[in-house]
Write an enzyme that holds these catalytic residues in place. Structure first.
Site, PDB file in Angstrom:
ATOM      1  N   ASP A 214       0.833  -1.194   0.000  1.00  0.00           N
ATOM      2  CA  ASP A 214       0.000   0.000   0.000  1.00  0.00           C
ATOM      3  C   ASP A 214       0.878   1.258   0.000  1.00  0.00           C
ATOM      4  OD1 ASP A 214      -2.739   1.143   0.347  1.00  0.00           O
ATOM      5  OD2 ASP A 214      -1.875   1.895   2.209  1.00  0.00           O
ATOM      6  N   GLU A 273       1.910  -0.354  -5.001  1.00  0.00           N
ATOM      7  CA  GLU A 273       0.974   0.714  -5.317  1.00  0.00           C
ATOM      8  C   GLU A 273       1.777   2.009  -5.195  1.00  0.00           C
ATOM      9  OE1 GLU A 273      -3.178   2.804  -3.820  1.00  0.00           O
ATOM     10  OE2 GLU A 273      -1.660   2.158  -2.378  1.00  0.00           O
TER      11      GLU A 273
END
Length: 555
Positions: A214, A273
């Site tokens: 993330d 990401e």
């Protein structure tokens, strides 16, 4: 044939499974509810492993399932090495992994390293320990400004709206790039780095095959005094030395992680990401010495347009060639409006995925949403993507053709972006996180025994799994057929464009002779070849508007 795009052929052994995988993202709290409390759980996923196997995917990616207060849909993690009790136990997790592995499905889990929950033991210790303590050094605490320190250290704004600093009882302030319940970690602290290596080993030892990282571009920061204010901060280029984003030193972290990944046989995989400024910056996250792969989000902000698709495909395959990685294709995920809805709205024309769309602002499907047209274009785009070299990430429910759910009342919403008035996206991300419909009947369409944590609209009945499974022309059956055939297409990592004579029609060939033909226009397109699979019913040799067909190799 012209304009060839060639990516060096790679090994297809077990270690390289991720290079051309079809990965299915599960948002656990909205997938399937086994205990009837309205929240999806790990036993619910276990109960649906045959569905996943029948779908034909290569791997599942689980969004966070860790203990969490759900201040940000599970991305506020209170314990990185456990399962939220509402979602099950570590024993349940092990059973799910074993069941998926027994069906040839890999498991990827989400790691959230930029911040913890404010309920994490470390943060609670930091609050109790006070100023100057070692516990506070794990986070980013600063004194305030003004005569009594009552003003925040800077005027920075959180991504979810409001100030990015929160004051604690003793007067200090901590930094939170996202929700106030998500204090940022201090990645200059060796203890933080060591603890995440322990977490990676913990899940790898339990059989996890890979990790999705993330906001991978945000971990390391330079908060040397004096801190810049917003106007100064925004003027600093994000070229590796920005105080907050995409710093060169973040790759020292991922080099450590890569050594952990490579200590396993086969090596564990990772995908970043990373929302960064240039392809060159993104390539660093996809290097073999780092995470190995990075998300390509370009299609999330593209219209259903042949020129945009061709440019994005060519650019990203070239990037993959340069890094030795493989690219990733994605049209929907837990953070954006579902692509069936995006393609049914007026063109984005460079706008963000949700922000500013009239449909989202209106709070429901108004006249501007072409529901049937959006789904038709979504099916065509997906079939094109599944024919490309590289890995494709699918988001739960897109295989049913689900649209965004906008009719969610303010008292039912959960996303902090909504409550804090964020410009991130006007109504937040709840509309793509509504629990799945498994049956056309029942109080929660088969999601669980009694209700769902977000409201499901009546129109979900026609998109339910049992209804679509019985319909040969359904979106579910299109995905099943495409994913089954995809294994024949994905030999080698090359493709070559074939000129079509029309700017709104794209055609490419794979090394084994398979071809993919997509008509982005409104006029039919005549073609030669044997159609094996199409996104809409076709007549021989005629590709309808806004559709895709797969053509078998010529003998």
């Amino acid at each position: 044939m012209t304009d060839a795009i060639l990516t060096e052929s790679r090994t297809t052994d077990a270690a390289a499974w991720w290079r051309q995988a079809a990965v299915y993202q599960i948002y656990p709290r909205s997938f399937a509810d086994a205990n009837g409390d309205g929240i999806g759980d790990i036993p619910g996923i276990l109960s649906r492993v045959d569905y996943l196997a029948d779908l034909g995917i290569d791997a599942v990616w689980l969004s966070p399932f860790y203990p969490s207060a759900l201040a940000d849909g599970g991305y506020d993690v209170a314990d990185y090495r456990d399962v939220d009790p509402r979602l099950g136990t570590l024993t349940d997790f092990d059973a799910m992994v074993a069941a998926l592995h027994s069906r040839g499905i890999k498991v990827v889990v989400d790691i959230v390293p930029n911040h913890t929950s404010d309920l994490h033991a470390w943060f609670q210790e930091a609050l109790a320990a006070g100023r100057g303590s070692a516990a506070r050094e794990r986070y980013i605490f600063r004194d305030g400004t003004g005569p009594d320190g009552a003003e925040p250290p800077t005027d920075w704004q959180s991504t979810f709206g409001g100030g990015a600093w929160e004051r604690v009882e003793d007067g200090q302030w901590y930094f939170h790039h996202f929700a106030v319940e998500q204090p940022d970690l201090n990645w200059a602290n060796p203890e933080v780095r060591a603890d995440f290596l322990t977490t990676l080993r913990f899940w790898s030892d339990r059989g996890v095959d890979g990790f999705r990282i993330d906001v991978a571009h945000m971990l390391t920061k330079d908060l040397t005094e004096p801190l810049p204010q917003t106007a100064e901060l925004e003027a600093i280029p994000r070229d590796g030395n920005h105080p907050l984003f995409d710093r060169d030193d973040v790759h020292e972290v991922y080099a450590e992680w890569r050594r952990v990944f490579d200590s396993y046989d086969p090596p564990r995989t990772a995908v970043a990401e990373a929302w960064v400024e240039t392809p060159e910056r993104r390539a660093r996250y996809a290097s073999a010495e780092g995470l190995g792969q990075a998300f390509n989000f370009d299609l999330l902000v593209a219209d259903f347009d042949a020129t945009q698709f061709r440019t994005i495909i060519a650019d990203n395959l070239a990037q993959a060639e340069a890094t030795g990685s493989s690219t990733t294709w994605v049209l929907s995920n837990h953070d954006v409006t579902r692509h069936a809805t995006r393609y049914g709205l007026p063109a984005l024309n460079g706008r963000r995925v949700k922000q500013g769309t009239e449909w989202v602002q209106a709070g429901g499907p108004a006249e501007q949403l072409d529901r049937d047209g959006g789904l038709r274009r979504a099916r065509a785009a997906t079939l094109l993507l599944l024919g490309l070299p590289g890995s494709t990430y699918l988001y739960q429910g897109e295989e049913l053709g689900l649209h965004e759910v906008a009719a969610i009342g303010p008292d039912q919403r959960q996303d902090p972006a909504f409550f804090r008035g964020s410009e991130f996206d006007r109504l937040g991300r709840d509309g793509c996180r509504v629990p799945l419909p498994w049956t056309a009947a029942g109080s929660s369409f088969g999601f669980g025994a009694d209700g769902a944590h977000l409201p499901q609209p009546d129109w979900f009945a026609e998109y339910a799994v049992d209804a679509e499974a019985a319909d040969p022309e359904s979106t579910l059956n299109l995905y099943r057929q495409a994913l089954r055939l995809r294994h024949e297409l994905q030999t080698g990592e090359q493709m070559e464009w074939i000129e079509t004579g029309r700017d709104d029609v794209l055609r490419f060939a794979r090394p084994n002779g398979w071809q993919v033909l997509t008509n982005f226009g409104t006029a039919p397109y005549p073609f030669e070849g044997e159609a094996v699979l199409s996104s809409v019913p076709t007549s021989p040799g005629i590709l309808p508007a806004e559709s895709t067909v797969w053509l078998a190799p010529q003998s």
